[in-house]
Write a protein that holds these residues in place. Sequence first.
Motif, PDB file in Angstrom:
ATOM      1  N   PRO A  11       0.813  -1.227   0.000  1.00 27.01           N
ATOM      2  CA  PRO A  11       0.000   0.000   0.000  1.00 27.01           C
ATOM      3  C   PRO A  11       0.837   1.264   0.000  1.00 27.01           C
ATOM      4  N   ALA A  12       2.144   1.157   0.385  1.00 26.62           N
ATOM      5  CA  ALA A  12       3.009   2.329   0.397  1.00 26.62           C
ATOM      6  C   ALA A  12       3.172   2.925  -0.991  1.00 26.62           C
ATOM      7  N   GLU A  13       3.044   2.084  -2.026  1.00 24.68           N
ATOM      8  CA  GLU A  13       3.148   2.613  -3.386  1.00 24.68           C
ATOM      9  C   GLU A  13       2.038   3.617  -3.662  1.00 24.68           C
ATOM     10  N   ILE A  14       0.867   3.319  -3.199  1.00 24.59           N
ATOM     11  CA  ILE A  14      -0.239   4.263  -3.362  1.00 24.59           C
ATOM     12  C   ILE A  14       0.006   5.515  -2.541  1.00 24.59           C
ATOM     13  N   SER A  15       0.584   5.347  -1.326  1.00 32.13           N
ATOM     14  CA  SER A  15       0.856   6.505  -0.472  1.00 32.13           C
ATOM     15  C   SER A  15       1.850   7.444  -1.133  1.00 32.13           C
ATOM     16  N   ILE A  16       2.852   6.863  -1.814  1.00 29.28           N
ATOM     17  CA  ILE A  16       3.828   7.699  -2.509  1.00 29.28           C
ATOM     18  C   ILE A  16       3.169   8.482  -3.638  1.00 29.28           C
ATOM     19  N   ALA A  50       1.118  11.236  -2.068  1.00 35.78           N
ATOM     20  CA  ALA A  50       1.969  12.307  -1.554  1.00 35.78           C
ATOM     21  C   ALA A  50       2.512  13.167  -2.684  1.00 35.78           C
ATOM     22  N   GLY A  51       2.921  12.517  -3.789  1.00 30.60           N
ATOM     23  CA  GLY A  51       3.423  13.281  -4.926  1.00 30.60           C
ATOM     24  C   GLY A  51       2.360  14.175  -5.533  1.00 30.60           C
ATOM     25  N   ALA A  52       1.152  13.644  -5.653  1.00 33.80           N
ATOM     26  CA  ALA A  52       0.062  14.466  -6.192  1.00 33.80           C
ATOM     27  C   ALA A  52      -0.271  15.615  -5.253  1.00 33.80           C
ATOM     28  N   SER A  53      -0.253  15.351  -3.936  1.00 27.58           N
ATOM     29  CA  SER A  53      -0.553  16.416  -2.966  1.00 27.58           C
ATOM     30  C   SER A  53       0.500  17.507  -3.020  1.00 27.58           C
ATOM     31  N   ALA A  54       1.796  17.128  -3.126  1.00 24.16           N
ATOM     32  CA  ALA A  54       2.869  18.118  -3.211  1.00 24.16           C
ATOM     33  C   ALA A  54       2.717  18.994  -4.452  1.00 24.16           C
ATOM     34  N   PHE A  55       2.345  18.371  -5.566  1.00 26.77           N
ATOM     35  CA  PHE A  55       2.142  19.146  -6.796  1.00 26.77           C
ATOM     36  C   PHE A  55       1.017  20.167  -6.628  1.00 26.77           C
ATOM     37  N   VAL A  56      -0.076  19.749  -5.978  1.00 25.94           N
ATOM     38  CA  VAL A  56      -1.201  20.661  -5.760  1.00 25.94           C
ATOM     39  C   VAL A  56      -0.786  21.811  -4.855  1.00 25.94           C
ATOM     40  N   ILE A  57      -0.011  21.511  -3.790  1.00 31.99           N
ATOM     41  CA  ILE A  57       0.429  22.563  -2.861  1.00 31.99           C
ATOM     42  C   ILE A  57       1.337  23.562  -3.559  1.00 31.99           C
ATOM     43  N   LEU A  58       2.298  23.073  -4.360  1.00 32.23           N
ATOM     44  CA  LEU A  58       3.196  23.969  -5.092  1.00 32.23           C
ATOM     45  C   LEU A  58       2.436  24.862  -6.071  1.00 32.23           C
ATOM     46  N   ALA A  59       1.459  24.255  -6.745  1.00 31.35           N
ATOM     47  CA  ALA A  59       0.661  25.056  -7.675  1.00 31.35           C
ATOM     48  C   ALA A  59      -0.125  26.135  -6.928  1.00 31.35           C
ATOM     49  N   PHE A  60      -0.627  25.802  -5.751  1.00 38.40           N
ATOM     50  CA  PHE A  60      -1.390  26.769  -4.951  1.00 38.40           C
ATOM     51  C   PHE A  60      -0.496  27.900  -4.475  1.00 38.40           C
TER      52      PHE A  60
END
Length: 291
Positions: free
Chosen positions: A221-226, A229-239
């Motif tokens: 399941p850690a693969e999904i977590s990674i 996390a990557g998608a969340s970081a991209f959204v935060i940077l864009a914001f």
Amino acid sequence: MMIFTLFLLLCIHCPVSMSVTVSASKSKVEVHEHTDAVLSCDFHTEKDQNPRIEWKKKGKAVSFVYFHNKFTSSYAGRAKMEGATLTIHSVTQKDSGEFRCEVTAGDDHVSFGEATVALHVHVPPHIPSCEVPRSVFVGSDLELLCKDQQSASPATYSWYKDNTALTVSSDTPYSMDTRKGTLKFASVSKVDSGMYRCETSDSVGAPKSCVAQQLKVIDHPAEISILIAGASAFVILAFLGAIFACVCRRRGFCTKEKKSKSLSCSSKSYNPPPPTIHNIKTYKATQSFMI
């Protein structure tokens, strides 16, 4: 002797019961789609040489097939009568049902008789719809679904993984229902990943298969977590980038027009203002230079 004579007299004077008889040599007819279906009907009358023959079909309601010596609109041009036997050309699935041959002989003592024939049209299988998820976790239960929505004939379903037919035994980690088209896993593992497809077949036509679909069993399941996390970081940077751009524009640092104005002001040469009248000194002569 007297009793026997009376019996003979009664038999001579009593009318003989005469009736029409109707029968079908085959009460059930099974044919393939787009072939001819022969629904037999044999009759015998005692007196009437020209009985009335009718065919009817039983569905939600009873409808006429052959009436007043002609076919109804849905059978006109694709059916024929030979005596009382009905032949339907190029049958389809809609022709399946229960047909009834009725013979009416008005001159017979019992003037009506009938026979029933059941027609079943086998339809070749169609391309089934397959439901295969893209990914599942290791250890989770899984059910793959396959269904031929258009075929009315009983179909048999089979499943393939990587173009190899799956068979069920006592040690296989899955179960298969060949009538319902299901493939069930109690607990999937990494080796269950692959390309899955379903095939449907019956006694009518060639088997049909859906397009193979990829199933991926995720080991950790850690693969999904990674990925999350990557998608969340991209959204935060864009914001944060959007906020920075907004602040920059409000303060005027990111406006090209403002920048061009400041540059034009700095490059402009300085010109002193013209002298005013009160600054000009008038010359008044104190001596005469004339001789």
